[in-house]
Design a protein around this motif. Sequence first.
Motif, mmCIF file in Angstrom:
data_model
loop_
_atom_site.group_PDB
_atom_site.id
_atom_site.type_symbol
_atom_site.label_atom_id
_atom_site.label_comp_id
_atom_site.label_asym_id
_atom_site.label_seq_id
_atom_site.Cartn_x
_atom_site.Cartn_y
_atom_site.Cartn_z
ATOM 1 N N MET A 1 3.600 26.658 29.672
ATOM 2 C CA MET A 1 4.738 26.909 28.804
ATOM 3 C C MET A 1 5.362 25.591 28.363
ATOM 4 O O MET A 1 5.754 25.423 27.221
ATOM 5 N N HIS A 2 5.470 24.612 29.278
ATOM 6 C CA HIS A 2 6.032 23.313 28.911
ATOM 7 C C HIS A 2 5.144 22.615 27.886
ATOM 8 O O HIS A 2 5.647 21.939 26.989
ATOM 9 N N VAL A 3 3.823 22.760 28.023
ATOM 10 C CA VAL A 3 2.902 22.157 27.058
ATOM 11 C C VAL A 3 3.130 22.749 25.679
ATOM 12 O O VAL A 3 3.203 22.030 24.672
ATOM 13 N N GLN A 4 3.277 24.072 25.619
ATOM 14 C CA GLN A 4 3.478 24.741 24.331
ATOM 15 C C GLN A 4 4.803 24.329 23.702
ATOM 16 O O GLN A 4 4.888 24.102 22.499
ATOM 17 N N GLU A 5 5.849 24.228 24.512
ATOM 18 C CA GLU A 5 7.151 23.811 23.992
ATOM 19 C C GLU A 5 7.076 22.386 23.444
ATOM 20 O O GLU A 5 7.669 22.082 22.408
ATOM 21 N N TRP A 6 6.358 21.518 24.144
ATOM 22 C CA TRP A 6 6.251 20.138 23.683
ATOM 23 C C TRP A 6 5.463 20.073 22.382
ATOM 24 O O TRP A 6 5.864 19.363 21.446
ATOM 25 N N LEU A 7 4.361 20.805 22.314
ATOM 26 C CA LEU A 7 3.561 20.810 21.084
ATOM 27 C C LEU A 7 4.368 21.360 19.910
ATOM 28 O O LEU A 7 4.188 20.935 18.773
ATOM 29 N N ASP A 8 5.246 22.305 20.188
ATOM 30 C CA ASP A 8 6.051 22.911 19.130
ATOM 31 C C ASP A 8 7.099 21.949 18.593
ATOM 32 O O ASP A 8 7.655 22.160 17.513
ATOM 33 N N SER A 9 7.368 20.876 19.337
ATOM 34 C CA SER A 9 8.415 19.929 18.938
ATOM 35 C C SER A 9 7.876 18.749 18.141
ATOM 36 O O SER A 9 8.652 17.910 17.691
ATOM 37 N N VAL A 10 6.552 18.666 17.961
ATOM 38 C CA VAL A 10 5.955 17.539 17.239
ATOM 39 C C VAL A 10 5.308 18.046 15.953
ATOM 40 O O VAL A 10 5.012 19.238 15.828
ATOM 41 N N PRO A 11 5.079 17.164 14.974
ATOM 42 C CA PRO A 11 4.443 17.595 13.712
ATOM 43 C C PRO A 11 3.036 18.130 13.936
ATOM 44 O O PRO A 11 2.383 17.828 14.939
ATOM 45 N N ALA A 12 2.560 18.910 12.961
ATOM 46 C CA ALA A 12 1.240 19.522 13.072
ATOM 47 C C ALA A 12 0.138 18.472 13.206
ATOM 48 O O ALA A 12 -0.816 18.660 13.967
ATOM 49 N N VAL A 13 0.274 17.360 12.483
ATOM 50 C CA VAL A 13 -0.746 16.294 12.556
ATOM 51 C C VAL A 13 -0.853 15.762 13.978
ATOM 52 O O VAL A 13 -1.958 15.487 14.482
ATOM 53 N N ALA A 14 0.280 15.627 14.645
ATOM 54 C CA ALA A 14 0.279 15.146 16.027
ATOM 55 C C ALA A 14 -0.378 16.161 16.952
ATOM 56 O O ALA A 14 -1.069 15.785 17.910
ATOM 57 N N GLN A 47 1.908 31.653 15.502
ATOM 58 C CA GLN A 47 3.342 31.923 15.413
ATOM 59 C C GLN A 47 3.975 31.253 14.198
ATOM 60 O O GLN A 47 5.157 30.933 14.203
ATOM 61 N N HIS A 48 3.166 31.012 13.164
ATOM 62 C CA HIS A 48 3.654 30.486 11.885
ATOM 63 C C HIS A 48 4.390 29.147 12.050
ATOM 64 O O HIS A 48 5.447 28.934 11.487
ATOM 65 N N SER A 49 3.825 28.267 12.859
ATOM 66 C CA SER A 49 4.465 26.974 13.092
ATOM 67 C C SER A 49 3.889 25.870 12.203
ATOM 68 O O SER A 49 4.157 24.701 12.416
ATOM 69 N N GLY A 50 3.084 26.219 11.204
ATOM 70 C CA GLY A 50 2.516 25.220 10.308
ATOM 71 C C GLY A 50 1.212 24.635 10.790
ATOM 72 O O GLY A 50 0.675 23.707 10.178
ATOM 73 N N ILE A 51 0.665 25.147 11.896
ATOM 74 C CA ILE A 51 -0.600 24.651 12.436
ATOM 75 C C ILE A 51 -1.732 25.528 11.917
ATOM 76 O O ILE A 51 -1.743 26.731 12.156
#
Length: 212
Positions: A1-14, A47-51
């Motif tokens: 869950m922490h990994v997903q939250e962190w990934l959600d906080s950075v741009p799609a390219v990252a 989840q429509h996060s731009g990825i």
Amino acid sequence: MHVQEWLDSVPAVAVYAVVALVIGVESLGIPLPGEIVLVSAALLSSQHSGINPFVLGACATAGAVVGDSIGYAIGRKGGRPLLAWLGKRFPRHFSEGHVATAERSFEKWGMWAVFFGRFIALLRIFAGPLAGVLHMPYWKFLTANLLGGICWAGGTTAVVYYVGLVAEDWLKRFSYAGLAAAVLVGLASMLIVKRKAGKAQEKEPEPVGAGD
């Protein structure tokens, strides 16, 4: 869950870069949570996060194939002393027992060990370096590595992405059904209370006049 939250906080390219890098380094023979990172990123893409799931799957595949190929080159050059060094650095993953098990798998199954090894955590770390140590012909290794990387990375991304879509749609339907049920319960409660109040009012005795 922490990994997903962190990934959600950075741009799609990252996110694409992190997925490719972690999977690539894991394929080199360094124990990293490549599968966890890939699953978390694929779930985010649903989840429509731009990825974009297609770009994500391509990056994961590229990381797996390139990482395994570099691991193969390192294993071919380093030989068995490399496995001994890895055993000292990562005794939990590169113990003598694990190395012996992986080596038997490679000797018995050859290219299939590389292909199916992509789906097994232990062999996913061993595949590249051990294939190099055992001097498997590179064209065989590359063929199995490429097919395994596409099936594992692309398949995992696709499955998690569509499962995420279905789960999100189910939760939305559940929310709408819950809202409708709440409205119906509210209306029914109001009608029941109103009906009981009417009956109670009918049962009340009429007031007696002062002249009676």
